[in-house]
Design an enzyme around this catalytic site. Structure first.
Site, PDB file in Angstrom:
ATOM      1  N   HIS A  90     -12.001  -5.618   2.629  1.00 18.94           N
ATOM      2  CA  HIS A  90     -12.037  -4.320   3.254  1.00 18.94           C
ATOM      3  C   HIS A  90     -12.397  -3.191   2.284  1.00 18.94           C
ATOM      4  O   HIS A  90     -12.195  -2.010   2.594  1.00 18.94           O
ATOM      5  CB  HIS A  90     -10.679  -4.013   3.912  1.00 18.94           C
ATOM      6  CG  HIS A  90      -9.530  -3.957   2.933  1.00 18.94           C
ATOM      7  ND1 HIS A  90      -8.761  -2.805   2.761  1.00 18.94           N
ATOM      8  CD2 HIS A  90      -9.040  -4.856   2.055  1.00 18.94           C
ATOM      9  CE1 HIS A  90      -7.829  -3.032   1.854  1.00 18.94           C
ATOM     10  NE2 HIS A  90      -7.975  -4.253   1.404  1.00 18.94           N
ATOM     11  N   GLU A 138      -8.992  -4.415  -6.215  1.00 18.75           N
ATOM     12  CA  GLU A 138      -7.739  -3.745  -5.865  1.00 18.75           C
ATOM     13  C   GLU A 138      -6.595  -4.333  -6.699  1.00 18.75           C
ATOM     14  O   GLU A 138      -6.577  -5.515  -7.023  1.00 18.75           O
ATOM     15  CB  GLU A 138      -7.462  -3.908  -4.370  1.00 18.75           C
ATOM     16  CG  GLU A 138      -6.516  -2.883  -3.803  1.00 18.75           C
ATOM     17  CD  GLU A 138      -6.448  -2.940  -2.283  1.00 18.75           C
ATOM     18  OE1 GLU A 138      -5.689  -2.124  -1.717  1.00 18.75           O
ATOM     19  OE2 GLU A 138      -7.127  -3.785  -1.668  1.00 18.75           O
ATOM     20  N   HIS A 189     -12.244  -9.083  -5.887  1.00 16.62           N
ATOM     21  CA  HIS A 189     -11.912  -7.742  -5.385  1.00 16.62           C
ATOM     22  C   HIS A 189     -11.087  -7.036  -6.453  1.00 16.62           C
ATOM     23  O   HIS A 189     -10.204  -7.640  -7.063  1.00 16.62           O
ATOM     24  CB  HIS A 189     -11.121  -7.899  -4.073  1.00 16.62           C
ATOM     25  CG  HIS A 189     -10.616  -6.656  -3.450  1.00 16.62           C
ATOM     26  ND1 HIS A 189     -11.190  -5.418  -3.631  1.00 16.62           N
ATOM     27  CD2 HIS A 189      -9.562  -6.442  -2.607  1.00 16.62           C
ATOM     28  CE1 HIS A 189     -10.530  -4.512  -2.929  1.00 16.62           C
ATOM     29  NE2 HIS A 189      -9.524  -5.107  -2.307  1.00 16.62           N
ATOM     30  N   ASP A 245      -9.299 -10.951   0.686  1.00 18.62           N
ATOM     31  CA  ASP A 245      -8.478 -10.366   1.751  1.00 18.62           C
ATOM     32  C   ASP A 245      -8.856 -10.875   3.143  1.00 18.62           C
ATOM     33  O   ASP A 245      -8.087 -10.696   4.087  1.00 18.62           O
ATOM     34  CB  ASP A 245      -8.569  -8.839   1.720  1.00 18.62           C
ATOM     35  CG  ASP A 245      -7.672  -8.230   0.652  1.00 18.62           C
ATOM     36  OD1 ASP A 245      -6.611  -8.808   0.377  1.00 18.62           O
ATOM     37  OD2 ASP A 245      -8.034  -7.187   0.084  1.00 18.62           O
ATOM     38  N   ASP A 248      -3.567  -5.303  -6.403  1.00 17.89           N
ATOM     39  CA  ASP A 248      -2.750  -6.469  -6.058  1.00 17.89           C
ATOM     40  C   ASP A 248      -3.450  -7.779  -6.417  1.00 17.89           C
ATOM     41  O   ASP A 248      -2.809  -8.828  -6.464  1.00 17.89           O
ATOM     42  CB  ASP A 248      -2.370  -6.452  -4.570  1.00 17.89           C
ATOM     43  CG  ASP A 248      -3.549  -6.247  -3.651  1.00 17.89           C
ATOM     44  OD1 ASP A 248      -4.432  -5.451  -3.974  1.00 17.89           O
ATOM     45  OD2 ASP A 248      -3.580  -6.875  -2.568  1.00 17.89           O
ATOM     46  N   TYR A 278      -2.189  -8.173  10.215  1.00 14.35           N
ATOM     47  CA  TYR A 278      -3.018  -7.877   9.044  1.00 14.35           C
ATOM     48  C   TYR A 278      -4.391  -7.391   9.490  1.00 14.35           C
ATOM     49  O   TYR A 278      -4.902  -6.381   8.995  1.00 14.35           O
ATOM     50  CB  TYR A 278      -3.133  -9.133   8.177  1.00 14.35           C
ATOM     51  CG  TYR A 278      -3.757  -8.915   6.827  1.00 14.35           C
ATOM     52  CD1 TYR A 278      -2.967  -8.618   5.720  1.00 14.35           C
ATOM     53  CD2 TYR A 278      -5.133  -9.017   6.638  1.00 14.35           C
ATOM     54  CE1 TYR A 278      -3.531  -8.421   4.473  1.00 14.35           C
ATOM     55  CE2 TYR A 278      -5.707  -8.822   5.401  1.00 14.35           C
ATOM     56  CZ  TYR A 278      -4.900  -8.525   4.316  1.00 14.35           C
ATOM     57  OH  TYR A 278      -5.465  -8.322   3.079  1.00 14.35           O
ATOM     58  N   HIS A 323      -3.866 -13.476   0.117  1.00 13.27           N
ATOM     59  CA  HIS A 323      -2.487 -13.248   0.552  1.00 13.27           C
ATOM     60  C   HIS A 323      -2.124 -14.300   1.595  1.00 13.27           C
ATOM     61  O   HIS A 323      -2.917 -14.606   2.491  1.00 13.27           O
ATOM     62  CB  HIS A 323      -2.314 -11.864   1.196  1.00 13.27           C
ATOM     63  CG  HIS A 323      -2.524 -10.718   0.284  1.00 13.27           C
ATOM     64  ND1 HIS A 323      -1.737 -10.484  -0.820  1.00 13.27           N
ATOM     65  CD2 HIS A 323      -3.431  -9.702   0.311  1.00 13.27           C
ATOM     66  CE1 HIS A 323      -2.156  -9.386  -1.428  1.00 13.27           C
ATOM     67  NE2 HIS A 323      -3.176  -8.901  -0.767  1.00 13.27           N
ATOM     68  N   HIS A 344       0.849  -1.202   0.000  1.00 13.36           N
ATOM     69  CA  HIS A 344       0.000   0.000   0.000  1.00 13.36           C
ATOM     70  C   HIS A 344       0.884   1.251   0.000  1.00 13.36           C
ATOM     71  O   HIS A 344       0.733   2.137   0.836  1.00 13.36           O
ATOM     72  CB  HIS A 344      -0.942   0.018   1.216  1.00 13.36           C
ATOM     73  CG  HIS A 344      -2.047  -0.979   1.141  1.00 13.36           C
ATOM     74  ND1 HIS A 344      -2.730  -1.420   2.248  1.00 13.36           N
ATOM     75  CD2 HIS A 344      -2.593  -1.643   0.089  1.00 13.36           C
ATOM     76  CE1 HIS A 344      -3.654  -2.300   1.904  1.00 13.36           C
ATOM     77  NE2 HIS A 344      -3.586  -2.445   0.590  1.00 13.36           N
TER      78      HIS A 344
END
Length: 396
Positions: A145, A81, A79, A164, A83, A192, A225, A23
């Site tokens: 999130h 995002e 998701h 996540d 990554d 995390y 992850h 991030h």
């Protein structure tokens, strides 16, 4: 190289052993991470998520070794995002018409990132994709999130692809919870949660309870992850419920920064007072300028109370302490108490600013801050010790 999780499911992600920040510079990854993508082969073939953009070409080259890309019937984007979706632009150049299953917010996210009008199929909680012997059921997980996040449950294999949720930044080989260092695993999993999911704990609790109410058989949790939970996957679900419930241990954390060691000495004598008043409480001291910020925030997450100290610098606080207080505000910790302290030479505003910032972050400030002029002498240090003793009484 990919590896089989079950006969139908292959991990096709990327382990990033060298990653040290995430991030941007907001999150430290001392033990690396992984970007987990999964290839599901039944009568239909499904790719669940991809990897971070810097590894897009490598991801596609490795994926070609597993399967002819034209055999991929569907893509699931749990998701948007980057990554998780970062390889989509390169992948979609090769298989442009492949349907991408995601939430309505997922469409907004992916279009916002990549400005492409791919073949999106929007889904909501309870929608099912029949892929043969197994079915994929989609479960929206808003704010776990991001607003677009969802889980995907695979029947037959009884796998929850949780994105996540239930993950951690940890590079490991092999990638199963029963085969990795347990201390590292739970340290990184709590870190995390503390640094990423804490602001959304209400959503976490509701979503976990909702998933549990479905009474789905659960043999494995495959996050986006870190490691795959295959031995007693319910253990991490129970931990999330515990962490989401205004979590705290019998711990007080003291955080400080110091220019000429005056505030440091105050911190140490406050600790002495705490220990005299309560021999059972765990007390930890961290120099905010010398200690990783995310590690400190994990300790705040564990604590029932915090004490924060800074010298007065230009009528304000040290850069490191002010930054941590801002991050604490953003994480919206609940059910925690605190107080401020600090040494000063001229104007002495720091301790009061800390109290105000703690209150702004949602902490219950239990006492007026203590400040000491110049380098604290023996009398001043004794006042710090008494401050520590009184603090223990006020947080009972």
């Amino acid at each position: 190289m990919g590896f089989k999780i079950t006969e139908k499911v292959t991990w096709v992600g990327k382990t990033d052993w060298g990653l040290r920040t995430f991030h941007g510079g907001e999150y430290s990854t001392h033990r690396g991470s992984s970007y987990n993508a999964y290839l599901v082969r039944d009568k239909k073939t499904v790719l669940i998520d991809t990897v971070w953009q810097p590894f897009a070409k490598e991801f596609i080259d490795e994926l070609k070794k597993e399967i002819d890309l034209n055999e991929i019937d569907y893509i699931v984007a749990n998701h948007g995002e980057i990554d998780h979706s970062g390889a989509l632009p390169e992948l979609m150049k090769l298989i442009p018409n492949t349907p991408i299953y995601c939430t309505a917010n997922g469409v907004k996210s992916l279009k916002g990132h990549y400005h492409q009008d791919w073949n999106f199929v929007t889904v909501k909680t309870g929608d099912v994709l029949d892929i043969g012997e197994s079915k994929l059921t989609f479960i929206e997980a808003r704010m776990l999130h991001w607003p677009d996040t969802m889980f995907t449950y695979m029947s037959g294999e009884n796998i929850l692809f949780s994105n996540d949720g239930f993950g951690q930044h940890l590079a490991a080989e092999p990638m199963f919870n029963d085969l990795v260092d347990q201390a590292e695993l739970f340290q990184e999993t709590m870190k995390y949660y503390a640094n990423i999911l804490t602001p959304f704990s209400t959503f976490v609790a509701k979503k976990v309870e909702e998933v549990l109410s479905l009474n789905l058989p659960l043999d494995m949790i495959c996050p986006s992850h870190g490691i795959i939970w295959r031995k007693d996957p319910a253990q991490i679900v129970k931990k999330y419920l515990e962490w989401a419930n205004n979590y705290q241990e019998n711990q007080i954390t003291i955080i400080y920064d110091s220019m000429w060691h005056g505030t440091r000495r105050m911190a140490e004598y406050i600790l002495e007072g705490i220990k005299e008043a309560d021999k059972d409480v765990t007390v930890k001291i961290y120099n905010a300028d010398h200690t990783d910020k995310n590690d400190i925030l994990t300790e705040v997450f564990k604590s029932k109370a915090v004490l924060v100290g800074s010298p007065t610098i230009n009528k304000g606080l040290s850069y490191a302490v002010m930054g941590l207080l801002e991050m604490m505000r953003g994480l919206s910790f609940k059910n925690k108490k605190g107080a401020g302290f600090g040494a000063y030479g001229w104007s002495g505003e720091s301790a009061k600013i800390i109290s105000d910032e703690l209150a702004r972050a949602g902490f219950t400030v239990v006492s007026e801050p203590i400040k000491e002029l110049w380098n604290p002498d023996e009398e001043a240090l004794n006042r710090c010790k008494e401050f520590g003793k009184n603090f223990v009484e006020k947080i009972k």
